[in-house]
Write a protein that holds these residues in place. Structure first.
Motif, PDB file in Angstrom:
ATOM      1  N   ILE A  66       0.887  -1.166   0.045  1.00  0.00           N
ATOM      2  CA  ILE A  66      -0.034   0.154  -0.051  1.00  0.00           C
ATOM      3  C   ILE A  66       0.920   1.014   0.043  1.00  0.00           C
ATOM      4  CG2 ILE A  66      -1.572   1.290   1.436  1.00  0.00           C
ATOM      5  CD1 ILE A  66      -2.920  -1.203   2.480  1.00  0.00           C
ATOM      6  N   SER A  67       0.547   2.086  -0.903  1.00  0.00           N
ATOM      7  CA  SER A  67       1.371   3.625  -0.872  1.00  0.00           C
ATOM      8  C   SER A  67       0.361   4.743  -0.823  1.00  0.00           C
ATOM      9  CB  SER A  67       2.359   3.448  -1.998  1.00  0.00           C
ATOM     10  OG  SER A  67       3.000   4.767  -2.032  1.00  0.00           O
ATOM     11  N   GLU A  68       0.541   5.447   0.269  1.00  0.00           N
ATOM     12  CA  GLU A  68      -0.745   6.462   0.462  1.00  0.00           C
ATOM     13  C   GLU A  68      -0.265   7.381   1.889  1.00  0.00           C
ATOM     14  OE1 GLU A  68      -4.095   4.240   1.097  1.00  0.00           O
ATOM     15  OE2 GLU A  68      -3.931   4.221   3.455  1.00  0.00           O
ATOM     16  N   PRO A  69      -0.334   8.353   1.590  1.00  0.00           N
ATOM     17  CA  PRO A  69       0.150   9.504   2.842  1.00  0.00           C
ATOM     18  C   PRO A  69      -0.553   8.867   4.026  1.00  0.00           C
ATOM     19  CG  PRO A  69      -0.887  10.668   0.752  1.00  0.00           C
ATOM     20  CD  PRO A  69      -1.255   9.460   0.694  1.00  0.00           C
ATOM     21  N   ASP A  70       0.284   9.102   4.785  1.00  0.00           N
ATOM     22  CA  ASP A  70       0.015   8.678   6.354  1.00  0.00           C
ATOM     23  C   ASP A  70       0.114   9.793   7.323  1.00  0.00           C
ATOM     24  OD1 ASP A  70       2.506   8.054   7.232  1.00  0.00           O
ATOM     25  OD2 ASP A  70       2.186   6.250   6.065  1.00  0.00           O
ATOM     26  N   GLY A  71      -0.210   9.443   8.629  1.00  0.00           N
ATOM     27  CA  GLY A  71       0.158  10.330   9.749  1.00  0.00           C
ATOM     28  C   GLY A  71       1.309  10.008  10.280  1.00  0.00           C
ATOM     29  N   GLY A  72       2.353   9.313   9.862  1.00  0.00           N
ATOM     30  CA  GLY A  72       3.669   9.359  10.415  1.00  0.00           C
ATOM     31  C   GLY A  72       3.993   7.612  10.763  1.00  0.00           C
ATOM     32  N   LEU A  73       4.690   7.447  11.064  1.00  0.00           N
ATOM     33  CA  LEU A  73       5.231   5.878  11.411  1.00  0.00           C
ATOM     34  C   LEU A  73       4.316   5.104  12.036  1.00  0.00           C
ATOM     35  CD1 LEU A  73       7.732   3.779  11.369  1.00  0.00           C
ATOM     36  CD2 LEU A  73       8.393   4.708  13.557  1.00  0.00           C
ATOM     37  N   TYR A  74       3.815   5.595  13.131  1.00  0.00           N
ATOM     38  CA  TYR A  74       2.753   4.738  14.079  1.00  0.00           C
ATOM     39  C   TYR A  74       1.553   4.564  13.276  1.00  0.00           C
ATOM     40  CZ  TYR A  74       6.495   4.915  17.681  1.00  0.00           C
ATOM     41  OH  TYR A  74       7.681   4.685  18.252  1.00  0.00           O
ATOM     42  N   TYR A 177       7.063   9.478  19.687  1.00  0.00           N
ATOM     43  CA  TYR A 177       8.628   8.836  19.608  1.00  0.00           C
ATOM     44  C   TYR A 177       8.628   7.554  20.151  1.00  0.00           C
ATOM     45  CZ  TYR A 177       9.813  13.785  18.710  1.00  0.00           C
ATOM     46  OH  TYR A 177       9.979  15.016  18.176  1.00  0.00           O
ATOM     47  N   SER A 178       7.681   7.365  21.108  1.00  0.00           N
ATOM     48  CA  SER A 178       7.920   5.928  22.007  1.00  0.00           C
ATOM     49  C   SER A 178       6.913   5.209  22.165  1.00  0.00           C
ATOM     50  CB  SER A 178       8.461   6.332  23.377  1.00  0.00           C
ATOM     51  OG  SER A 178       9.719   6.750  23.175  1.00  0.00           O
ATOM     52  N   ALA A 179       5.928   5.157  21.179  1.00  0.00           N
ATOM     53  CA  ALA A 179       4.433   4.598  20.990  1.00  0.00           C
ATOM     54  C   ALA A 179       4.822   2.943  20.990  1.00  0.00           C
ATOM     55  CB  ALA A 179       3.685   4.905  19.858  1.00  0.00           C
ATOM     56  N   ASP A 180       6.035   2.740  20.488  1.00  0.00           N
ATOM     57  CA  ASP A 180       6.251   1.175  20.365  1.00  0.00           C
ATOM     58  C   ASP A 180       6.561   0.790  21.978  1.00  0.00           C
ATOM     59  OD1 ASP A 180       8.472   2.883  20.691  1.00  0.00           O
ATOM     60  OD2 ASP A 180       9.703   1.605  19.319  1.00  0.00           O
ATOM     61  N   PHE A 181       7.103   1.478  22.889  1.00  0.00           N
ATOM     62  CA  PHE A 181       7.458   1.297  24.238  1.00  0.00           C
ATOM     63  C   PHE A 181       6.068   0.911  24.866  1.00  0.00           C
ATOM     64  CE2 PHE A 181       8.618   2.955  28.534  1.00  0.00           C
ATOM     65  CZ  PHE A 181       9.303   1.913  28.845  1.00  0.00           C
ATOM     66  N   ASP A 182       5.169   1.667  24.677  1.00  0.00           N
ATOM     67  CA  ASP A 182       3.828   1.820  25.468  1.00  0.00           C
ATOM     68  C   ASP A 182       3.212   0.602  24.871  1.00  0.00           C
ATOM     69  OD1 ASP A 182       1.028   2.680  26.495  1.00  0.00           O
ATOM     70  OD2 ASP A 182       0.595   2.920  24.524  1.00  0.00           O
ATOM     71  N   TRP A 183       3.037   0.101  23.688  1.00  0.00           N
ATOM     72  CA  TRP A 183       2.417  -0.771  23.013  1.00  0.00           C
ATOM     73  C   TRP A 183       3.101  -2.177  23.575  1.00  0.00           C
ATOM     74  CZ3 TRP A 183       4.330  -4.319  19.184  1.00  0.00           C
ATOM     75  CH2 TRP A 183       3.628  -4.737  18.430  1.00  0.00           C
ATOM     76  N   CYS A 184       4.278  -2.393  23.597  1.00  0.00           N
ATOM     77  CA  CYS A 184       4.863  -3.539  24.076  1.00  0.00           C
ATOM     78  C   CYS A 184       4.495  -3.788  25.548  1.00  0.00           C
ATOM     79  CB  CYS A 184       6.596  -3.665  24.060  1.00  0.00           C
ATOM     80  SG  CYS A 184       7.083  -3.732  22.538  1.00  0.00           S
ATOM     81  N   ILE A 185       4.388  -2.666  26.351  1.00  0.00           N
ATOM     82  CA  ILE A 185       3.925  -2.965  27.843  1.00  0.00           C
ATOM     83  C   ILE A 185       2.519  -3.485  27.764  1.00  0.00           C
ATOM     84  CG2 ILE A 185       3.538  -1.725  29.890  1.00  0.00           C
ATOM     85  CD1 ILE A 185       5.630   0.091  29.361  1.00  0.00           C
ATOM     86  N   ARG A 186       1.731  -2.734  26.979  1.00  0.00           N
ATOM     87  CA  ARG A 186       0.313  -3.307  26.761  1.00  0.00           C
ATOM     88  C   ARG A 186       0.204  -4.555  26.419  1.00  0.00           C
ATOM     89  NH1 ARG A 186      -2.718  -0.071  23.263  1.00  0.00           N
ATOM     90  NH2 ARG A 186      -1.017   1.114  22.585  1.00  0.00           N
ATOM     91  N   ILE A 187       1.020  -5.014  25.436  1.00  0.00           N
ATOM     92  CA  ILE A 187       0.892  -6.581  25.096  1.00  0.00           C
ATOM     93  C   ILE A 187       1.310  -7.495  26.003  1.00  0.00           C
ATOM     94  CG2 ILE A 187       1.961  -8.256  23.397  1.00  0.00           C
ATOM     95  CD1 ILE A 187       1.686  -6.121  21.454  1.00  0.00           C
TER      96      ILE A 187
END
Length: 251
Positions: A66-74, A177-187
């Motif tokens: 898929i290639s389309e504009p997005d709101g950034g990495l996350y 910047y750190s949504a992945d940190f929060d995401w891992c903890i939630r999982i």
């Protein structure tokens, strides 16, 4: 479901934006895996360079592009999660690669004879732009991982953290910047079985973050820790960080 479970499908998601310099390494790493139960998803943010031309060369090995504009990495990563159909999801950034051609096979081999775990994790090696080994990641994966482990910081690199798709919620886009940190903890909070593969899973392209972003990222991580672990625990584990923030105004 113990010994004879069918081999699980792994959805590998790569998010790209103007990644022509580094994408080929990642694509080749995925298609050369000896484990074939792979769904490969590439989410591009409407790149203006040759990213899509490079992806097109491997189009028959990419299940979804898929290639389309997005709101950034996350935001792009959230799209990937929504589209994935595999039992497990793994994020592999452009420029990063699996440590060896049989890494995924070794990883799946490491759970032979057990019930399929909710989370698998391993180590990360840092490499330069030519793929040469620099050093192991400064924070190494703990022998036993729980949601409380991340009070020490992000002990497992996001790419070396592979979880069941059914446990996943979207990344919180309030964190830049750190949504992945929060995401891992939630999982990890939801995971019943967490499996240490004892393998180096990922070669991570060490490009370094700008000092400005590093500061913003640390601040954000601190907020995430306070949310999950409370103020007192966070301050106790990171007194040095609080001290630095208080003693270096304006830096």
């Amino acid at each position: 479901m113990h010994n004879n479970h069918p081999l699980p499908t792994l959805s590998i998601i790569t998010v790209t934006y103007n990644a022509e310099q580094v994408l080929e390494t990642t694509l080749q790493s995925v298609i050369s895996q000896t484990y074939h139960h792979i769904e490969y998803i590439l989410i591009d943010g409407a790149s203006k360079d040759r990213t899509l031309a490079i992806a097109e060369k491997y189009r028959d090995r990419i299940q979804l592009l898929i290639s389309e504009p997005d709101g950034g990495l996350y935001d792009a990563m959230n799209k990937g999660i929504a589209l994935a159909t595999g039992e497990y999801v793994c994020f592999l950034n452009a420029g990063d690669s699996f440590h060896q051609d049989d890494t995924l096979q070794q990883m799946m081999q490491s759970i032979k004879g057990r019930e399929l775990p909710d989370v698998l994790y391993g180590e990360t090696a840092l490499v330069d732009g030519k793929g040469h080994f620099l050093r192991m990641r400064r924070l190494s994966a703990p022998e036993v991982l729980t949601w409380k482990s991340f009070r020490q910081g992000m002990l497992v690199c996001h790419q070396a953290f592979i979880a069941r798709r059914t446990l996943m919620q979207p990344y919180n886009l309030n964190y830049r910047y750190s949504a992945d940190f929060d995401w891992c903890i939630r999982i990890l909070k939801k995971a019943k079985t967490i499996h240490n593969t004892h393998l180096t899973l990922i070669d991570y392209l060490d490009e370094g973050m700008t000092t400005q972003n590093r500061k913003a990222s640390l601040m954000e991580r601190f907020r995430i820790m306070m949310h999950h672990y409370g103020l007192w625990s966070t301050v106790m584990h990171h007194a040095w960080f609080v001290f630095r923030l208080l003693t270096k105004p304006g830096q």
